[in-house]
Motif scaffolding. Sequence first.
Motif, mmCIF file in Angstrom:
data_model
loop_
_atom_site.group_PDB
_atom_site.id
_atom_site.type_symbol
_atom_site.label_atom_id
_atom_site.label_comp_id
_atom_site.label_asym_id
_atom_site.label_seq_id
_atom_site.Cartn_x
_atom_site.Cartn_y
_atom_site.Cartn_z
ATOM 1 N N ALA A 44 0.844 -1.192 0.000
ATOM 2 C CA ALA A 44 0.000 0.000 0.000
ATOM 3 C C ALA A 44 0.882 1.245 0.000
ATOM 4 O O ALA A 44 1.986 1.236 0.549
ATOM 5 C CB ALA A 44 -0.900 0.007 1.231
ATOM 6 N N GLU A 45 0.379 2.305 -0.619
ATOM 7 C CA GLU A 45 1.067 3.587 -0.576
ATOM 8 C C GLU A 45 0.175 4.588 0.138
ATOM 9 O O GLU A 45 -1.032 4.617 -0.083
ATOM 10 C CB GLU A 45 1.373 4.110 -1.979
ATOM 11 C CG GLU A 45 2.119 5.439 -1.947
ATOM 12 C CD GLU A 45 2.446 5.990 -3.317
ATOM 13 O OE1 GLU A 45 2.552 7.215 -3.438
ATOM 14 O OE2 GLU A 45 2.585 5.197 -4.268
ATOM 15 N N ALA A 47 -0.172 8.749 1.099
ATOM 16 C CA ALA A 47 0.287 10.073 0.692
ATOM 17 C C ALA A 47 -0.466 11.131 1.487
ATOM 18 O O ALA A 47 -1.297 10.806 2.339
ATOM 19 C CB ALA A 47 0.064 10.264 -0.813
ATOM 20 N N ASP A 59 -4.800 7.325 0.529
ATOM 21 C CA ASP A 59 -4.129 6.216 -0.134
ATOM 22 C C ASP A 59 -3.576 6.684 -1.479
ATOM 23 O O ASP A 59 -3.699 7.855 -1.845
ATOM 24 C CB ASP A 59 -5.050 4.997 -0.268
ATOM 25 C CG ASP A 59 -6.140 5.136 -1.322
ATOM 26 O OD1 ASP A 59 -6.237 6.194 -1.998
ATOM 27 O OD2 ASP A 59 -6.913 4.172 -1.475
ATOM 28 N N ALA A 60 -2.978 5.778 -2.242
ATOM 29 C CA ALA A 60 -2.344 6.113 -3.516
ATOM 30 C C ALA A 60 -3.329 6.683 -4.528
ATOM 31 O O ALA A 60 -2.943 7.428 -5.422
ATOM 32 C CB ALA A 60 -1.648 4.886 -4.092
ATOM 33 N N GLU A 61 -4.613 6.353 -4.399
ATOM 34 C CA GLU A 61 -5.634 6.848 -5.311
ATOM 35 C C GLU A 61 -6.294 8.120 -4.803
ATOM 36 O O GLU A 61 -7.226 8.626 -5.414
ATOM 37 C CB GLU A 61 -6.679 5.760 -5.545
ATOM 38 C CG GLU A 61 -6.091 4.530 -6.220
ATOM 39 C CD GLU A 61 -7.055 3.357 -6.252
ATOM 40 O OE1 GLU A 61 -8.198 3.474 -5.747
ATOM 41 O OE2 GLU A 61 -6.654 2.314 -6.770
ATOM 42 N N THR A 91 -2.247 -4.226 3.347
ATOM 43 C CA THR A 91 -1.043 -4.189 2.525
ATOM 44 C C THR A 91 -0.440 -5.574 2.432
ATOM 45 O O THR A 91 -0.637 -6.407 3.318
ATOM 46 C CB THR A 91 -0.006 -3.194 3.087
ATOM 47 O OG1 THR A 91 1.057 -3.032 2.153
ATOM 48 C CG2 THR A 91 0.538 -3.629 4.431
ATOM 49 N N THR A 96 4.483 1.991 1.491
ATOM 50 C CA THR A 96 5.415 3.018 1.044
ATOM 51 C C THR A 96 4.874 4.395 1.354
ATOM 52 O O THR A 96 3.666 4.632 1.332
ATOM 53 C CB THR A 96 5.717 2.896 -0.464
ATOM 54 O OG1 THR A 96 4.496 3.015 -1.190
ATOM 55 C CG2 THR A 96 6.364 1.562 -0.787
ATOM 56 N N GLY A 98 4.290 8.049 0.357
ATOM 57 C CA GLY A 98 4.165 8.965 -0.761
ATOM 58 C C GLY A 98 4.491 10.381 -0.320
ATOM 59 O O GLY A 98 4.929 10.627 0.817
#
Length: 171
Positions: A44-45, A47, A59-61, A91, A96, A98
């Motif tokens: 999972a990312e 940010a 999240d990344a989206e 995850t 990670t 962001g």
Amino acid sequence: MGRYVRTPFALAGIVLLALATGCGDGDGDTGGQTETVRPPTGAAEVAVRSTGIGDIVVDAEGRTLYLFASDRPGESTCYDACAVAWPPLLTEGRPTAGEGVRSELLGTMVREGGETAVTYDGQPLYYFQGDDEPGDLEGQAIDQFGAKWFVVAPDGDRITKTPPDGDTPGY
């Protein structure tokens, strides 16, 4: 007022759908597997994005992530119907960091049932099924399943500010 009136009805629909479709694996843990929030297919990312109530963890989206005031660091108290309405951010592997995320605050915990969930400053992170798209903040500061839910600031603190009624500030 609109966001508070519609939330109980949306939650009731989600719970009824979960019961009708037999979510979970029989041990009461749904693992956050629903139609709109899919299980992880990798790391999972996390940010940070700016919203009308400040910078928040996403999240990344760009989907808003929340913490549950009832949880303790590294320990989730949200399972069963709670995890249907508030699926955890899962995850596979180390998440990670962001843009804007303090990597030293990013971690993981193992949920009942064995899934690995993402934590930020020790607090498990969750989605809210009432958020339809990135930037939605429908779950902010609502009281469900015995405690309040809050978006998370980049420093790991909860943000208690609420968006104006009927206004879900986007990015």
